[in-house]
Write an enzyme that holds these catalytic residues in place. Structure first.
Site, short mmCIF file in Angstrom:
data_model
loop_
_atom_site.label_atom_id
_atom_site.label_comp_id
_atom_site.label_asym_id
_atom_site.label_seq_id
_atom_site.Cartn_x
_atom_site.Cartn_y
_atom_site.Cartn_z
N CYS A 143 0.81 -1.22 0.00
CA CYS A 143 0.00 0.00 0.00
C CYS A 143 0.85 1.27 0.00
O CYS A 143 0.53 2.24 -0.70
CB CYS A 143 -0.96 -0.01 1.18
SG CYS A 143 -0.16 -0.13 2.80
N HIS A 185 -2.28 0.90 6.99
CA HIS A 185 -2.56 1.08 5.57
C HIS A 185 -2.21 2.51 5.16
O HIS A 185 -2.10 3.40 6.00
CB HIS A 185 -4.04 0.80 5.31
CG HIS A 185 -4.40 0.73 3.86
ND1 HIS A 185 -3.71 -0.02 2.94
CD2 HIS A 185 -5.41 1.33 3.15
CE1 HIS A 185 -4.26 0.10 1.75
NE2 HIS A 185 -5.29 0.92 1.84
N ASP A 200 -7.90 5.58 -3.01
CA ASP A 200 -7.03 4.48 -2.60
C ASP A 200 -6.75 3.62 -3.83
O ASP A 200 -7.56 2.77 -4.21
CB ASP A 200 -7.71 3.65 -1.51
CG ASP A 200 -6.79 2.57 -0.93
OD1 ASP A 200 -5.78 2.24 -1.59
OD2 ASP A 200 -7.09 2.05 0.15
#
Length: 583
Positions: A143, A185, A200
């Site tokens: 991520c 994250h 995202d």
């Protein structure tokens, strides 16, 4: 249905050596934020536009965009070759763009279609580099790699962008868990048209779960997501980065349970609206409402379906009866009625069952949904005699009827998980009478217990029959032992009507009264062996008469038609003898 794996479970401060100054360290990013000059932070705060919480149900996006207008740009960006540096890639991507929004879109599309989630790297974070050039070269990243590449590409394109860190409900999230420790994250916040917006690209790119390989599966939902929806599975370290007013607390975040597909399906509300629920007297009820007709599935503990689900006009109602006490996980899935694809995961709950309702036994043979709904109306079944999907009968008998729209081919079956139902039993414990505008099903149960009545309608464009309405029938009277209805042949027309006798097995050496409505025939007789008993036509249109079972093992009802009066057509058969007991 799992989301992208995030590095949750690694609660220690993670710092990984990589080229340049990029580090996969959520804590370092927070410290960097703290060193920003106060004057700059004040200016930044003024630029933050907040959105009301909860969601106003108006749009899934924080910025009104026309996705069709992006089709040409999306197709181009997805095909751009990346055998070059980040700078050259960005220049190639944005050469035909005319706004920061288009630049952001091109970068987003390229990353979501070309960067693979590094599932192997997640197992050994010491080998992971989040330097944008390394992510571009390997076409892989976790991520932080996605967010750093996105931030770098936006910077080159002249678009203001920041990387955010916080908690997420990704592939390792356990339903109802609490969050503590370091962030798990990273995602991005981009400045467009005078305000900040959330996205995202990790979750926009595809899916993976635990030890499963990554699969590219583009998800539009996470591009400029409305903050009131983004907060369902993303909780930033700084409250102001929620972009919400009022802000959501961590405890509130932990109670949220809607997946992105909940909103993508057009659903608007769910109840209970918290992730953890308790049964009341062994039962818990869930309701969902949305904008469209949807089909649903549910699983308790991944494989069990101890519940009754009824479709509503734009949602559903689900009653769940756990068969054991303790904590259990309920997952709910949905798809659009016209979709040929799979069901998508929309909700999950932690169900705490304190006691089991032993009186409610859901048949294992039941396939939800149950009861009349828009689905049965779409098939042509209207004005049901029973709106409730559950029918209780003391004497083991009930009658279910529908008004019909159009000429329909229909039949019903009866099934049970408690006794062995032969094919003959499934059909002959129901007697169907179908007239021009309605259909009626008389049901007589072979014994007490729980049964499923399934009404099937033929596809007007094919030869297949599909279940369109199901009822669950309960009978607790242990004295109930109904025989089968008489056997009807293919010559028994749908509009014929039998008023008696209804038992398919007649007593020996007895006189039996017959009464039928069989229009458009010249003669109706009951035949047994060498004997024949003609019935008489009454002014009311019924064929009636007395017949003897003496010396016969079976009786057959025959009819003759005007165009061929000497031919006897068999339409129905009765057995003669003792009734068989079902154990």
């Amino acid at each position: 249905h799992d989301d992208i794996l995030s590095p949750s479970g690694h609660k220690d401060n993670i710092q990984i050596a990589s080229k340049g100054n990029w580090r996969f360290s959520f804590r370092n990013r927070v410290q960097d934020e703290a060193t920003v000059q106060p004057k700059r932070k004040k200016l930044e705060d003024k630029q933050i536009t907040t959105y009301r919480y909860p969601w106003d149900k108006a749009s899934l996006k924080s910025l009104q965009i026309d996705l069709k207008a992006f089709e040409k740009l999306d197709a181009y960006a997805a095909k751009v070759n990346a055998n070059q540096t980040v700078d050259l890639l960005v220049k190639e991507l944005i050469r035909n763009t005319h706004s920061d929004l288009e630049k952001t879109r091109a970068i987003w599309i390229w990353i979501c279609h070309h960067i693979e989630y590094d599932t192997e790297g997640l197992k050994d974070l010491s080998q992971v580099s989040c330097d944008p050039n390394d992510v571009l070269r390997t076409r892989k990243g976790v991520c932080a790699g996605y967010s750093s590449l996105f931030e770098s590409m936006c910077s080159i394109a002249g678009v203001k962008c920041k990387s955010m860190s916080g908690y997420s409900k990704g592939g390792r999230y356990k339903t109802g868990q609490t969050f503590s420790g370091d962030s798990t994250h990273e995602w991005n916040m981009v400045y467009l048209e005078g305000s900040w917006h959330l996205l995202d690209s990790t979750w926009g790119a595809g899916t993976t779960s635990h030890n499963e390989p990554f699969t590219f599966k583009y998800n539009e939902f996470y591009f400029l997501t409305h903050p009131a929806l983004f907060i369902e599975d993303h909780f930033p370290e700084e409250n102001k980065h929620q972009l919400l007013e009022p802000c959501v607390s961590l405890k509130q975040f932990e109670k949220l349970n809607r997946k992105c597909y909940f909103y993508k399906m057009g659903l608007l509300s769910s109840w209970p609206d918290t992730v953890t629920v308790e049964t009341v007297k062994g039962k818990v009820t869930f309701t969902l409402e949305g904008r469209h007709h949807l089909l649903f599935l549910f699983h308790l503990n991944k494989t069990e379906t101890p519940g009754l689900m009824q479709l509503t006009e734009h949602g559903m109602k689900l009653d769940v009866y756990p068969q054991k006490t303790g904590e259990q996980i309920l997952q709910i899935f949905a798809k659009r009625e016209d979709s040929e694809g799979v069901y998508d995961w929309i909700l999950d709950y932690k169900v705490i069952c304190k006691s089991v309702d032993t009186n409610m036994k859901i048949p294992k043979c039941l396939m939800n949904p149950v009861g009349p709904s828009w689905l049965s109306e779409k098939a042509g079944l209207f004005q049901p005699s029973h709106q409730d999907p559950v029918i209780y009968t003391e004497d083991g008998c009930c009658t279910v009827s529908f008004a019909l729209k159009g000429k329909l081919s229909i039949f019903a079956t009866l099934d049970s998980s408690e006794i062995q139902m032969t094919s003959d039993m499934k059909h002959r414990h129901i007697f169907q009478t179908q007239r021009e505008n309605d259909v009626e099903f008389k049901v007589r149960l072979p014994t007490s217990g729980t049964y499923v009545l399934c009404v099937n309608v033929k596809d007007p464009n094919g030869d297949t029959y599909t279940s369109q309405c199901k009822y669950v029938i309960f009978c607790t009277n242990h004295t109930v032992h109904w025989p089968q209805f008489p056997l009807v042949y293919g010559t028994w027309a749908k509009h014929y009507e039998l008023l008696g006798p209804l038992d398919g097995i007649l007593p020996e050496n007895s006189n039996i009264s017959f009464k039928l409505r069989v229009p458009d025939v010249t003669e109706v007789s009951v035949r047994g062996g060498k004997s024949s008993f003609p019935l008489s036509l009454t002014p009311q249109g019924y064929w009636e008469g007395m017949c003897s079972t003496g010396g016969n093992q079976e009786l057959n009802v025959t009819v003759s038609f005007k165009d061929n009066p000497n031919v006897y057509n068999y339409i129905m058969q009765y057995e003669v003898g003792k009734k068989k007991q079902i154990k």
